[in-house]
Design a protein around this motif. Structure first.
Motif, mmCIF file in Angstrom:
data_model
loop_
_atom_site.group_PDB
_atom_site.id
_atom_site.type_symbol
_atom_site.label_atom_id
_atom_site.label_comp_id
_atom_site.label_asym_id
_atom_site.label_seq_id
_atom_site.Cartn_x
_atom_site.Cartn_y
_atom_site.Cartn_z
ATOM 1 N N LEU A 1 0.836 -1.203 0.000
ATOM 2 C CA LEU A 1 0.000 0.000 0.000
ATOM 3 C C LEU A 1 0.872 1.255 0.000
ATOM 4 C CD1 LEU A 1 -2.671 -1.131 2.626
ATOM 5 C CD2 LEU A 1 -3.027 -0.900 0.152
ATOM 6 N N GLY A 2 1.963 1.183 0.766
ATOM 7 C CA GLY A 2 2.894 2.317 0.797
ATOM 8 C C GLY A 2 3.482 2.594 -0.578
ATOM 9 N N GLU A 3 3.822 1.525 -1.279
ATOM 10 C CA GLU A 3 4.343 1.670 -2.651
ATOM 11 C C GLU A 3 3.308 2.346 -3.555
ATOM 12 O OE1 GLU A 3 7.254 0.629 -4.309
ATOM 13 O OE2 GLU A 3 8.134 0.324 -2.326
ATOM 14 N N GLU A 4 2.058 1.909 -3.375
ATOM 15 C CA GLU A 4 0.967 2.483 -4.155
ATOM 16 C C GLU A 4 0.789 3.959 -3.801
ATOM 17 O OE1 GLU A 4 -2.644 0.162 -3.788
ATOM 18 O OE2 GLU A 4 -3.911 1.878 -4.319
ATOM 19 N N GLY A 5 1.034 4.284 -2.523
ATOM 20 C CA GLY A 5 0.898 5.663 -2.057
ATOM 21 C C GLY A 5 -0.283 5.827 -1.115
ATOM 22 N N ILE A 6 -0.009 5.891 0.192
ATOM 23 C CA ILE A 6 -1.088 6.096 1.163
ATOM 24 C C ILE A 6 -1.295 7.592 1.319
ATOM 25 C CG2 ILE A 6 -1.786 5.770 3.566
ATOM 26 C CD1 ILE A 6 -0.084 3.179 3.560
ATOM 27 N N ASP A 7 -2.467 8.075 0.920
ATOM 28 C CA ASP A 7 -2.730 9.506 0.991
ATOM 29 C C ASP A 7 -3.065 9.961 2.401
ATOM 30 O OD1 ASP A 7 -2.536 10.344 -1.872
ATOM 31 O OD2 ASP A 7 -3.971 8.697 -2.061
ATOM 32 N N LEU A 8 -3.751 9.080 3.123
ATOM 33 C CA LEU A 8 -4.097 9.441 4.507
ATOM 34 C C LEU A 8 -4.063 8.183 5.357
ATOM 35 C CD1 LEU A 8 -5.143 11.473 6.633
ATOM 36 C CD2 LEU A 8 -7.464 10.916 5.893
ATOM 37 N N LEU A 9 -3.241 8.235 6.413
ATOM 38 C CA LEU A 9 -3.139 7.097 7.337
ATOM 39 C C LEU A 9 -3.742 7.492 8.675
ATOM 40 C CD1 LEU A 9 -2.045 4.260 8.055
ATOM 41 C CD2 LEU A 9 0.130 5.353 8.653
ATOM 42 N N LEU A 10 -4.764 6.764 9.093
ATOM 43 C CA LEU A 10 -5.336 6.966 10.430
ATOM 44 C C LEU A 10 -4.787 5.855 11.310
ATOM 45 C CD1 LEU A 10 -7.799 7.499 8.142
ATOM 46 C CD2 LEU A 10 -8.867 8.418 10.207
ATOM 47 N N SER A 11 -4.071 6.242 12.369
ATOM 48 C CA SER A 11 -3.274 5.232 13.081
ATOM 49 C C SER A 11 -3.436 5.315 14.594
ATOM 50 C CB SER A 11 -1.810 5.429 12.661
ATOM 51 O OG SER A 11 -0.962 4.610 13.408
ATOM 52 N N ASP A 12 -3.532 4.147 15.201
ATOM 53 C CA ASP A 12 -3.735 3.936 16.650
ATOM 54 C C ASP A 12 -2.668 4.639 17.486
ATOM 55 O OD1 ASP A 12 -4.127 2.818 19.181
ATOM 56 O OD2 ASP A 12 -3.673 0.756 18.580
ATOM 57 N N SER A 13 -3.100 5.505 18.400
ATOM 58 C CA SER A 13 -2.169 6.321 19.195
ATOM 59 C C SER A 13 -1.996 5.839 20.629
ATOM 60 C CB SER A 13 -2.680 7.768 19.261
ATOM 61 O OG SER A 13 -3.001 8.251 17.975
ATOM 62 N N THR A 14 -2.740 4.833 21.039
ATOM 63 C CA THR A 14 -2.845 4.481 22.467
ATOM 64 C C THR A 14 -1.490 4.429 23.185
ATOM 65 O OG1 THR A 14 -4.735 3.140 21.823
ATOM 66 C CG2 THR A 14 -3.914 2.836 24.063
ATOM 67 N N ASN A 15 -0.507 3.780 22.569
ATOM 68 C CA ASN A 15 0.792 3.618 23.237
ATOM 69 C C ASN A 15 1.894 4.483 22.637
ATOM 70 O OD1 ASN A 15 0.209 1.927 25.306
ATOM 71 N ND2 ASN A 15 0.840 0.041 24.286
ATOM 72 N N ALA A 16 1.515 5.542 21.915
ATOM 73 C CA ALA A 16 2.538 6.348 21.229
ATOM 74 C C ALA A 16 3.502 7.007 22.201
ATOM 75 C CB ALA A 16 1.869 7.409 20.349
ATOM 76 N N GLU A 17 3.063 7.197 23.459
ATOM 77 C CA GLU A 17 3.954 7.808 24.457
ATOM 78 C C GLU A 17 4.924 6.797 25.060
ATOM 79 O OE1 GLU A 17 2.374 11.532 26.972
ATOM 80 O OE2 GLU A 17 1.534 9.605 27.551
ATOM 81 N N VAL A 18 4.652 5.502 24.841
ATOM 82 C CA VAL A 18 5.452 4.463 25.501
ATOM 83 C C VAL A 18 6.644 4.117 24.619
ATOM 84 C CG1 VAL A 18 5.420 2.120 26.447
ATOM 85 C CG2 VAL A 18 3.359 3.549 26.552
ATOM 86 N N PRO A 19 7.872 4.289 25.113
ATOM 87 C CA PRO A 19 9.034 3.987 24.270
ATOM 88 C C PRO A 19 9.164 2.476 24.039
ATOM 89 C CG PRO A 19 9.736 4.587 26.487
ATOM 90 C CD PRO A 19 8.242 4.754 26.449
ATOM 91 N N GLY A 20 9.879 2.117 22.985
ATOM 92 C CA GLY A 20 10.228 0.717 22.789
ATOM 93 C C GLY A 20 9.140 -0.118 22.151
#
Lengths: 561, 561
Positions: free
Chosen positions: B194-213
């Motif tokens: 999909l990335g190769e095709e070109g993702i125009d808008l990615l909606l992505s889960d943020s729940t653990n974005a603050e957690v490193p690693g």
């Protein structure tokens, strides 16, 4: 391991030559620490703190230890030893001194200064005895020696209490930072000496007994602060506890190094830092601290605000900034540091504040994403050192919920304290040290005493239950006026509801049901007020439950005129 | 980074050829996830979940997304894609289908089975379309491709939505366990394509974005379970989420290996495990699972109970065991495992349960003292991998509070998404993807809709405020009966109070004040009901405030007869 049993009765008389230990708070909860020692008919109290309410205790300001078991013996109290100046160790003192103002307070310089400032607000001038680590003072029959311990407030003390019953040691709150900012270590040489002498009963802080390993040194935080200060381009706002002198010292040092000025915000922060500075615990370079009013004259890049509110308290400056309800308007690029723990139960409130600040564009640094806090209580690793040095004959974990007390007892057992000599008590459970053995012998009253506005102890568990129902479900009041001579209904039913979630207009459907029920009651000759009230309650309750599946409090009022 | 502004107005008409994305829930909170996609006048919904209330929403059962912006457009909805079967993604579906029962539901086999079981309770039989990873389905103008993702429930899907406006990808909830129990990986090869095709808008889960690693693999837990099972001598009680099939699988495996039988306790646990077993997601060796009623016939050392209540829910079996209010009586030597997360806000409730169980002698194993839980959401390290593989042109963080959304946007920016193309929206904020760029264009209504008993949306913020006041302060009702002809007071004042913390006997001091105020009013010719009520309120309010420093709700009722 010796557990309390719910069927414990009142304790027998204390055997001659025995030492009685009764925790009135802090065992089974984190807060309102208070322990009563009794020897030869005399009492010595160690700490007298408050507990902060949970959501199960709505509307409550503070929770006190229950003084009822000592209320008739106030004249027997020879003194109150205060191990350090935190609210959960000194906050109950004004309430006890109200009952007898001349009980002497014994503590270190900073501890006494903090309790004196608090007592001033209550218009009480206490009798005090200032002590230092290494000193020994006879307080009634209790021969007390004070030992330096390291904690998240300066000048904390443990106390060794000698009586003919043996040597009891109460640690207060402590950790074992090996590189403390003020160089004042937990005095393991003194504890070793006491251990050599033979500690018959050790009462030891359990708060972090479940946490493996060691608490990092307080000074490790300074590197993180320097990094954050180095990156910050606009204002820096730091929230911390108003008593954490060393934490604030590190913030002042970072501000100084980065060419910023500091203003204190919040009554308790201003007051405590004033005391700490006057007594020499806080070192403030000349010109560093300024009045908050002068901040507008400085560029944003030269400003640090130090405030309270790190626990999400809704009225504190930090919450109000998060809600744009404060003169300080957070903008993109401001930095906020929560240099504090997150006390369990406060998570939602704290995350609300963090989200609010983030939403306005602040960069929020907190213990979840940076090492800006270390605990003030020994972790398991430290406690193992401590028990191996002390080698107590009996161990009584204090300061903790059940899970902490049990974990602490297990650490003691691992270092060689016999299982049956690790005594897990809880508030009110009476432990006698007699002939070298500590045993649970009974239980005294040790319930929660609620402070609510000006009232102390008037709020009952029943009132709290009512509050919980009202808070969850709201209430419906229904008024009916009955002619006392004819028994006829002359007014109502009038319905008023609050918080029930039922639209006022919908009560139209209830009125005919009540009318019908009351008419039938009149027909049947039911005119007794209490019976009519029951009828109204049942009729309304059934309607609400059937129609809405809800259970608001229903308050039927039938008035005869 | 593009932040929403409070002054956003209603969105302009969607430009021709543009894709409109409106999150109605899940942005600014953890829960009630719901996103509406619009293209060419048609709507596609991704998820429709519920949010669980906090202490600020007393008495509330559930919080729904606000459907008002789509209520007039129900006929335009071509389908609801359900990414997985968790309550915060499917729990709102029954409420939306009540408004239009024939909207098709699209999801994987397990997801549909779970929503169908839930809809059955609401007596709704939905139209469904079962899809699998790798499949592509046209739903109205939306060309949808489904991609396997790994989460804390089996059979989760991400969805790629192609329209002439471009390629939008919604991850749902996901993590990237590289050794998943069922071998079903988050399909990075598909995302790379999909990335190769070109993702125009990615909606992505943020729940653990603050957690490193990185999140450790689920299977790491099995070693800990085996250790705990190996040490346990009496009963083992495990609490977990009723949808965590893989966690329960590991518990079954451990039980099997250690010669124990398993009984499921709790309605949702029994129902979900039945579904998972029937559909082949849960592998149960013959004879392993038994009915809870037969446990009494087995020795304690051969028993495992698997129940709900890991969040301290007061009515669940685990809480009742902690309170000795359950047929299972915890005794010294029982082992309790909380194999679950601790959802913020539940700390006090969970620790109460742990303390209660510990007090009765249970050995309680939980994420605080053992590795018995791993998260279901990608941490920062995984998200960086993901963004480097997807290389989206626009990134819109979803599923999270502000702090999570912002941390997630920053991860995107670090991997090369231009800052201005990282769009931080919140509930109701409308984002248009047009000519390859995502922009915030306006805002629609997206308030909290409260479910309380049978009522949906009837509980207002005002009612909640009343509840909070009632819950903190209680109330005082004061009834006065006035003769409508003479204007004289013929009954009362009658005072009733609940939860005020003021002893009933003390209201004796208020009565003369009310009498006096009412007498003066009568003298002055004040007889209007509303004025008299105000007078009663003011008089009582002042008395309470002066005497007790408290502010209960005061409900004056003046009735004319």
């Amino acid at each position: 391991m010796s557990h309390p049993h719910p069927e414990l009765g009142p304790p027998p008389p204390l055997p001659k030559g025995g030492l009685r230990v009764t925790p009135l708070g802090g065992l089974g909860e984190i807060g309102r620490n208070m322990t009563v020692f009794e020897y030869g008919g005399r009492l010595l109290i160690v700490d007298c703190g408050v507990l902060f309410p949970e959501e199960e205790q709505p509307g409550i300001d503070l929770i006190l230890p229950d003084f009822s078991s000592i209320r008739n013996r106030l004249d027997d109290i020879d003194g109150i030893v205060l191990t350090h100046g935190h609210e959960d160790h000194i906050g109950g003192v004004p309430f006890l001194l109200r009952e007898k103002p001349d009980i002497p307070l014994i503590g270190s310089k900073l501890t006494l200064a903090l309790i004196e400032a608090k007592l001033q607000e209550h218009r009480i001038r206490p009798y005090t005895l200032e002590v230092r680590e290494g000193e020994r003072e006879r307080i009634g029959p209790f021969d007390c020696e004070f030992i330096s311990v390291n904690h998240s407030i300066p000048d904390a003390l443990a106390v060794a209490i000698r009586t003919p019953a043996g040597l009891a040691v109460h640690t207060g709150d402590f950790k074992m930072d090996q590189l403390p900012l003020d160089g004042r270590l937990t005095d393991l040489r003194a504890f070793a000496r006491l251990g050599e002498e033979g500690i018959d009963l050790l009462l030891s802080d359990s708060t972090n007994a479940e946490v493996p390993g060691f608490v990092p040194p307080e000074r490790d935080i300074s590197q993180v602060l320097h990094q954050v200060f180095g990156r910050a381009r606009r204002r820096i706002i730091v929230a911390s506890f108003a008593s954490h002198v060393h934490r604030i010292q590190q913030i002042l040092d970072a501000a100084h190094e980065h060419g910023r000025r500091v203003a204190f915000v919040g009554r308790s922060m201003v007051r405590n830092m004033g005391i700490a500075r006057d007594l020499g615990y806080l070192k403030v370079p000349a010109g560093l601290v300024v009045d908050v009013k002068t901040l507008d004259d400085l560029p944003e890049s030269e400003v640090v605000l130090v405030c309270t509110g790190s626990q999400g308290e809704p009225m504190a400056a930090l919450s109000r900034m998060a809600n744009r309800d404060h003169q300080i308007r957070i903008v993109q690029g401001d930095t906020v540091i929560l240099a504090s723990s997150l006390i369990p139960g406060n998570e939602n409130a704290v995350y609300r504040v963090i989200n609010g600040l983030t939403r306005w564009g602040a960069n929020v640094v907190h213990k979840g994403n940076a090492k800006v806090h270390v605990s003030g209580h020994s972790s398991a690793g430290e406690l193992l050192y401590f028990y191996n040095i002390c080698q107590p004959r009996n161990l009584m974990p204090v300061h903790g919920e059940w899970r902490h007390l049990r974990a602490n007892a297990e650490l003691g057992a691992q270092t060689g304290v016999p299982h049956e000599r690790c005594v897990i008590a809880e508030d009110g459970v009476v432990v006698d040290l007699h002939k070298g053995k500590a045993n649970i012998v009974g239980k005294v009253q040790a319930g929660y005493v609620y402070v609510d506005g000006l009232s102390v102890g008037d709020v009952t568990e029943a009132a709290l239950k009512d509050r919980r129902i009202l808070g969850d479900e709201g209430f419906i009041s229904i008024f009916v006026v009955v002619d006392s001579t004819t028994g006829k209904i002359t007014g109502g039913p009038h319905i008023q509801a609050r918080g029930s979630g039922i639209d006022d207009a919908n009560f139209g459907a209830l009125t005919p049901r009540l009318d019908e029920a009351l008419a039938k009651a009149a027909q049947d000759g039911v005119a007794e007020v209490h019976q009519l009230q029951q009828l109204v309650r049942r009729t309304a309750g059934k309607w609400v439950s059937d129609t809405y599946r809800r259970r608001p409090m229903i308050l039927p009022v039938v008035v005869e005129v």
